[in-house]
Design an enzyme around this catalytic site. Structure first.
Site, PDB file in Angstrom:
ATOM      1  CB  THR A  14      -0.925  -0.001   1.246  1.00  0.00           C
ATOM      2  OG1 THR A  14      -1.635  -1.229   1.266  1.00  0.00           O
ATOM      3  CG2 THR A  14      -1.896   1.168   1.223  1.00  0.00           C
ATOM      4  CB  VAL A  15       3.009   2.838   2.577  1.00  0.00           C
ATOM      5  CG1 VAL A  15       3.755   4.152   2.709  1.00  0.00           C
ATOM      6  CG2 VAL A  15       1.852   2.800   3.569  1.00  0.00           C
ATOM      7  CB  VAL A  34      16.745  17.152  -4.128  1.00  0.00           C
ATOM      8  CG1 VAL A  34      17.988  16.393  -3.719  1.00  0.00           C
ATOM      9  CG2 VAL A  34      15.564  16.725  -3.273  1.00  0.00           C
ATOM     10  CD  GLU A 130       6.525  13.693  10.256  1.00  0.00           C
ATOM     11  OE1 GLU A 130       7.434  14.496  10.448  1.00  0.00           O
ATOM     12  OE2 GLU A 130       5.623  13.479  11.090  1.00  0.00           O
ATOM     13  CB  VAL A 133       3.415   9.378  14.746  1.00  0.00           C
ATOM     14  CG1 VAL A 133       2.307   9.995  15.577  1.00  0.00           C
ATOM     15  CG2 VAL A 133       4.360   8.587  15.628  1.00  0.00           C
ATOM     16  N   GLY A 135       0.368   8.762   9.892  1.00  0.00           N
ATOM     17  CA  GLY A 135       0.536   8.680   8.429  1.00  0.00           C
ATOM     18  C   GLY A 135       0.935   9.957   7.731  1.00  0.00           C
ATOM     19  CD  GLU A 191      -4.773  -4.270  10.587  1.00  0.00           C
ATOM     20  OE1 GLU A 191      -4.351  -5.396  10.858  1.00  0.00           O
ATOM     21  OE2 GLU A 191      -4.077  -3.256  10.527  1.00  0.00           O
ATOM     22  CE  LYS A 206      -0.570   4.983  14.507  1.00  0.00           C
ATOM     23  NZ  LYS A 206      -1.956   4.922  14.022  1.00  0.00           N
TER      24      LYS A 206
HETATM   25  P1  NDP Z   1       1.437  -3.777   2.987  1.00  0.00           P
HETATM   26  O1  NDP Z   1       1.223  -5.103   3.628  1.00  0.00           O
HETATM   27  O2  NDP Z   1       0.427  -3.243   2.067  1.00  0.00           O
HETATM   28  O3  NDP Z   1       2.834  -3.809   2.204  1.00  0.00           O
HETATM   29  C1  NDP Z   1       3.966  -4.484   2.640  1.00  0.00           C
HETATM   30  C2  NDP Z   1       4.626  -5.118   1.424  1.00  0.00           C
HETATM   31  O4  NDP Z   1       5.873  -5.684   1.837  1.00  0.00           O
HETATM   32  C3  NDP Z   1       3.788  -6.253   0.828  1.00  0.00           C
HETATM   33  O5  NDP Z   1       3.886  -6.230  -0.567  1.00  0.00           O
HETATM   34  C4  NDP Z   1       4.455  -7.486   1.440  1.00  0.00           C
HETATM   35  O6  NDP Z   1       4.297  -8.632   0.657  1.00  0.00           O
HETATM   36  C5  NDP Z   1       5.908  -7.070   1.458  1.00  0.00           C
HETATM   37  N1  NDP Z   1       6.673  -7.780   2.466  1.00  0.00           N
HETATM   38  C6  NDP Z   1       6.393  -7.883   3.791  1.00  0.00           C
HETATM   39  N2  NDP Z   1       7.363  -8.581   4.403  1.00  0.00           N
HETATM   40  C7  NDP Z   1       8.252  -8.930   3.463  1.00  0.00           C
HETATM   41  C8  NDP Z   1       9.475  -9.648   3.481  1.00  0.00           C
HETATM   42  N3  NDP Z   1       9.958 -10.166   4.605  1.00  0.00           N
HETATM   43  N4  NDP Z   1      10.161  -9.812   2.318  1.00  0.00           N
HETATM   44  C9  NDP Z   1       9.669  -9.287   1.177  1.00  0.00           C
HETATM   45  N5  NDP Z   1       8.523  -8.603   1.077  1.00  0.00           N
HETATM   46  C10 NDP Z   1       7.818  -8.423   2.218  1.00  0.00           C
HETATM   47  O7  NDP Z   1       1.724  -2.758   4.182  1.00  0.00           O
HETATM   48  P2  NDP Z   1       1.520  -1.169   4.170  1.00  0.00           P
HETATM   49  O8  NDP Z   1       2.098  -0.618   2.929  1.00  0.00           O
HETATM   50  O9  NDP Z   1       0.126  -0.863   4.539  1.00  0.00           O
HETATM   51  O10 NDP Z   1       2.398  -0.749   5.434  1.00  0.00           O
HETATM   52  C11 NDP Z   1       3.806  -0.600   5.338  1.00  0.00           C
HETATM   53  C12 NDP Z   1       4.298   0.104   6.602  1.00  0.00           C
HETATM   54  O11 NDP Z   1       3.711   1.397   6.675  1.00  0.00           O
HETATM   55  C13 NDP Z   1       3.904  -0.599   7.915  1.00  0.00           C
HETATM   56  O12 NDP Z   1       4.962  -0.472   8.842  1.00  0.00           O
HETATM   57  C14 NDP Z   1       2.694   0.187   8.399  1.00  0.00           C
HETATM   58  O13 NDP Z   1       2.515   0.159   9.794  1.00  0.00           O
HETATM   59  C15 NDP Z   1       3.088   1.583   7.943  1.00  0.00           C
HETATM   60  N6  NDP Z   1       1.944   2.480   7.793  1.00  0.00           N
HETATM   61  C16 NDP Z   1       0.925   2.138   6.962  1.00  0.00           C
HETATM   62  C17 NDP Z   1      -0.155   2.984   6.794  1.00  0.00           C
HETATM   63  C18 NDP Z   1      -1.232   2.639   5.850  1.00  0.00           C
HETATM   64  O14 NDP Z   1      -2.132   3.482   5.678  1.00  0.00           O
HETATM   65  N7  NDP Z   1      -1.229   1.503   5.178  1.00  0.00           N
HETATM   66  C19 NDP Z   1      -0.252   4.250   7.571  1.00  0.00           C
HETATM   67  C20 NDP Z   1       0.907   4.545   8.374  1.00  0.00           C
HETATM   68  C21 NDP Z   1       1.959   3.661   8.493  1.00  0.00           C
HETATM   69  P3  NDP Z   1       3.087  -9.668   1.052  1.00  0.00           P
HETATM   70  O15 NDP Z   1       1.837  -8.861   0.886  1.00  0.00           O
HETATM   71  O16 NDP Z   1       3.255 -10.744   0.043  1.00  0.00           O
HETATM   72  O17 NDP Z   1       3.359 -10.056   2.461  1.00  0.00           O
HETATM   73  N1  HSE Z   2      -4.533   1.142  12.172  1.00  0.00           N
HETATM   74  C1  HSE Z   2      -4.149   2.511  12.120  1.00  0.00           C
HETATM   75  C2  HSE Z   2      -5.389   3.408  12.353  1.00  0.00           C
HETATM   76  C3  HSE Z   2      -3.524   2.953  10.794  1.00  0.00           C
HETATM   77  O1  HSE Z   2      -6.528   2.933  12.404  1.00  0.00           O
HETATM   78  O2  HSE Z   2      -5.185   4.606  12.513  1.00  0.00           O
HETATM   79  C4  HSE Z   2      -2.063   2.568  10.679  1.00  0.00           C
HETATM   80  O3  HSE Z   2      -1.316   3.198  11.671  1.00  0.00           O
END
Ligand code: NDP
Ligand code: HSE
Length: 434
Positions: A14-15, A34, A130, A133, A135, A191, A206
């Protein structure tokens, strides 16, 4: 001199996918800001084929972390895998290999922040987080830079979107907890296992990060009193509204120079006139009080692909600028003060308490005596009688009461013969009740 700032991205979910999009879309302006183009060269993800089909073959996709760690051209590693492991090990390895690091991983920062920071400092590298906490809301950098001249008195925030969405729905549509939880899950906000959100742990991680930065001392998860929203019922929100309050799950960090630091996550009643009371739905907000700035509020999207990518890309740009000016490691760990935590008997706030009682002579007097014996002074008492039978519901709002006195009063109430149940306790943040 290299012609590019090269990024190794860990995780294109996602991110990570959002970061790819933002860096592609705004490449020309970012280069001007930059002084050099920033490009993602290699991307680690489990499903390499799927990601290549999604983002094209201008990126090298790999499922072997060593392809990124051992690439001498990569300047910045951006960790967006989620979970503690192997994310923490990959971050540490990236520093060992001389790379700067950006992460959005609150779990890793909340648990291992101190050790990782020391390593970054020792290596003279940048470590930025950043997005960990709230997003998309800039709050960590403002605390470290724009507000660095302040003594911060308190940081109070709606730092979990799922619970804010649920409480807003309960408040606006008078729905029950179970109903809104199901709806939040169906909409993808909560979730399938919502425990960390509704139980307050996500917010605690956070607030640990925010408090450590705001008060320049290392706060850990065990220092946080955590309460979730599981016991809040639609009627509590209705009572709150009638009394002029909104119910919010707040992360609260306060630094009282005399008594010390208090850090907690708890459902809280806020006057409807408070700026945080109007923050609804999946929005997050952080309300800061400092000796110079006074009160300031930071509001925005606490999660989501592009808002979170906005913070991650901002960190990448800051590091790229430091690389350009040869000043990485410029802002090192700001936790230089010894930790002084406030003892529970010194923590105080007014409280809302809802009780199920037997409607019989002396009931109210017994309840009032239980409070009085623990030095708890009552401000409002509301009684609603059940349509049938001998039952009543009593709601009490106290004046400011210490945590220990409140807990003792609750213990006594629970064993009073006239009290059937202490249904709900919510702290009130209202200076007019002090
Ligand atoms: P996702 O699960 O969408 O993305 C994570 C990606 O990393 C997936 O494609 C996953 O593959 C891959 N991955 C995970 N572990 C491994 C590994 N060991 N080796 C290779 N690939 C791996 O997560 P998000 O993008 O939602 O979140 C990423 C981070 O951002 C997290 O720390 C989350 O807490 C933080 N965050 C997210 C927010 C959000 O809105 N989504 C908001 C704020 C923070 P697979 O799916 O196959 O496991
Ligand atoms: N699960 C969190 C929330 C988003 O509901 O705000 C990721 O930090």
């Amino acid at each position: 001199m290299k012609n590019f700032i090269n990024v190794g991205l860990l995780g294109a979910g996602t991110v990570g996918g959002g970061v790819i999009k933002v860096l592609e879309k705004n490449a020309a302006d970012i280069e001007k800001k930059v002084g050099k183009p920033i490009r993602i060269t290699k991307v680690l993800d489990r499903n390499v084929e799927k990601r290549r089909a999604e983002y094209g073959d201008q990126y090298i996709f790999t499922n072997n972390i060593d392809d990124i760690l051992n690439d001498p051209d990569i300047d910045i590693v951006v960790e967006l895998l989620g979970r503690e492991h192997p994310a923490k090990e990959y971050i540490v390895a990236a520093f060992e290999k001389g790379k700067n690091v950006v992460t959005a991983n609150k779990d890793v920062i909340a648990h291992y922040g101190e050790g990782i920071y020391s390593l970054a400092e020792q290596k003279g590298l940048d470590f930025m987080f950043e997005a960990s906490v709230c997003g998309g809301i800039p709050i960590i950098e403002p605390l470290k830079t724009s507000m660095a001249g302040n003594q911060i008195h308190s940081v109070m925030g709606i730092v979990n979107g799922t619970t804010n969405y649920m409480l807003s729905k309960m408040s606006n549509e008078h729905l029950d907890y179970d109903e809104v939880l199901k709806e939040a899950q169906a909409k993808g906000y909560a979730e399938s296992d919502p425990t960390a959100d509704v139980g307050g742990l996500d917010a605690a991680r956070k607030v640990v990060i925010l408090a450590s930065i705001a008060f320049n001392t290392r706060i850990s998860l065990k220092d946080v009193l955590v309460e979730g929203i599981e016991n809040i019922e639609a009627c509590d929100i209705k009572y709150a509204q009638n009394l002029g309050y909104a119910v919010k799950l707040l992360g609260i960090a306060k630094n009282d120079p005399e008594n010390g630091i208090t850090v907690c996550v708890k459902p809280t009643m806020l006057p409807l006139t408070h700026p945080l009371a109007g923050v609804n739905g999946v929005y997050n907000a952080v309300f800061v009080n400092g000796d110079a700035i006074g009160e300031a509020m930071f509001l925005g999207m606490g999660a989501g692909r592009l808002p979170t990518a906005s913070s991650v890309v901002g960190d990448i740009i800051e590091i790229a600028r430091d690389i350009q000016s040869g000043s990485t490691g410029r802002i090192s760990c700001t936790c230089f003060k010894e930790k002084k935590l406030c003892p529970p008997e010194k923590m105080s706030a007014p409280a809302y308490i809802r009780l199920q009682v037997l409607d019989q002579p002396g009931a109210l007097a017994a309840i009032a005596a239980a409070f009085g014996a623990q030095n708890v002074s009552l401000r409002n008492v509301i009684q609603q009688n059940a349509a049938k039978g001998q039952k009543a519901e009593i709601v009490v709002i106290t004046h400011s009461v210490s945590e220990s006195n409140l807990q003792m009063a609750l213990q006594i109430l629970k064993v009073l013969p006239v009290v059937e149940k202490v249904s709900c306790v919510i702290r009130v943040e209202d200076s007019s009740l002090a």
